[in-house]
Design an enzyme around this catalytic site. Structure first.
Site, short mmCIF file in Angstrom:
data_model
loop_
_atom_site.label_atom_id
_atom_site.label_comp_id
_atom_site.label_asym_id
_atom_site.label_seq_id
_atom_site.Cartn_x
_atom_site.Cartn_y
_atom_site.Cartn_z
N CYS A 74 -32.55 50.31 -2.27
CA CYS A 74 -33.29 51.43 -2.86
C CYS A 74 -32.27 52.53 -3.18
O CYS A 74 -31.66 53.10 -2.28
CB CYS A 74 -34.34 51.94 -1.88
SG CYS A 74 -35.26 53.38 -2.48
N CYS A 199 -37.44 55.70 -9.46
CA CYS A 199 -36.89 54.52 -8.80
C CYS A 199 -35.40 54.46 -9.13
O CYS A 199 -35.04 54.28 -10.30
CB CYS A 199 -37.61 53.26 -9.26
SG CYS A 199 -36.86 51.73 -8.65
#
Length: 261
Positions: A74, A199
């Protein structure tokens, strides 16, 4: 068990962070993580991270999706974890940490912007005008004209649960290129199973697809629902991407404690 946490966000991508250097929280179960990330019944977050000890590194990043399962890399989470590391006393001019996709480097500039070096990308697969690549997490990139008019949940859900991706999952990015070096990105994230405000690995994937320099240095400015990021990278003429840096803010939101039964 009492869990002490800090909440961080990076361009609206929000995370619960636990200092696990003493392995206090290693016994957390999948349903514990899912409950903590629940926006109605828990703290609320797109994911949960633990900062662990790792010999030879400043720390290890352990990431869990909002569904409670351990996730892939991530990007925004990594940037937030670096800022958290600094705030708990791990002061470095350059950070080196281990994540699920390998070693990462990071820096914090004087304005608080966190820059995270991402993994190299050697392959971008093309299919029906769309792009598939792995920037630490698998991503599907679809170029569109009016990204703010797209039903990201429906269209992203349809691709993520299509026959090809149903089992392993994929993150789906809808990208509008507004200039040679400026794009807008909206992302449906697997594990959250919804659109998120930003994101990091998705922004990185979109920037690589939307390069503006055929052979050499690229700097792509990215707008997301949660704020602005940039991605810098070198592209070679054999369609390889290296020295990839994801840059943007990472901010502490609040801290507290919660009891886990």
């Amino acid at each position: 068990m009492i869990v002490k946490f800090v909440k961080f966000q990076g361009t609206g991508n929000d995370f619960i962070i636990l200092d696990n250097r003493n392995s206090l929280y290693s016994s957390l179960r999948e349903d514990d993580v899912r409950r903590l990330c629940d926006r109605r019944l828990g703290i609320g977050a797109d994911g949960l991270m633990m900062l662990n000890q790792r010999p030879g590194y400043d720390f290890e990043m352990k990431y869990y999706n909002a569904d409670g399962r351990e996730g892939s890399m991530c990007g925004n989470g990594g940037r937030c974890l670096v800022k958290f590391a600094y705030q708990i006393g791990i002061h470095k001019s350059e950070y080196k940490f281990m994540a699920v996709d390998g070693e990462h480097e990071a820096e914090i500039d004087t304005d608080g912007i966190v820059s995270l070096k991402m993994k190299d990308v050697d392959t971008i697969r093309k299919k029906n005008g769309d792009f598939m690549l792995d920037t630490g997490s698998p991503h599907y990139v679809k170029l569109v004209n009016d990204v703010m008019d797209i039903d990201v949940y429906k269209k992203g859900h349809d691709i993520r649960y299509s026959k090809e991706y149903e089992q392993t999952g994929i993150n789906v990015n809808f990208v509008e290129q507004t200039n040679d070096d400026k794009i807008i990105v909206r992302t449906y994230e697997r594990g959250v199973e919804d659109e998120t405000y930003s994101c990091g690995t998705g922004v990185t994937a979109a920037a690589l697809v939307c390069y503006h320099n055929e052979n050499g240095f690229n700097d792509v400015q990215v707008k997301t629902l949660g704020g602005n990021l940039s991605v810098e990278f070198d592209r070679t003429d054999d369609d390889r991407y290296h020295n990839i840096w994801l840059n943007g803010p990472a901010e502490r939101v609040f801290e507290g404690s919660v009891e886990i039964n």
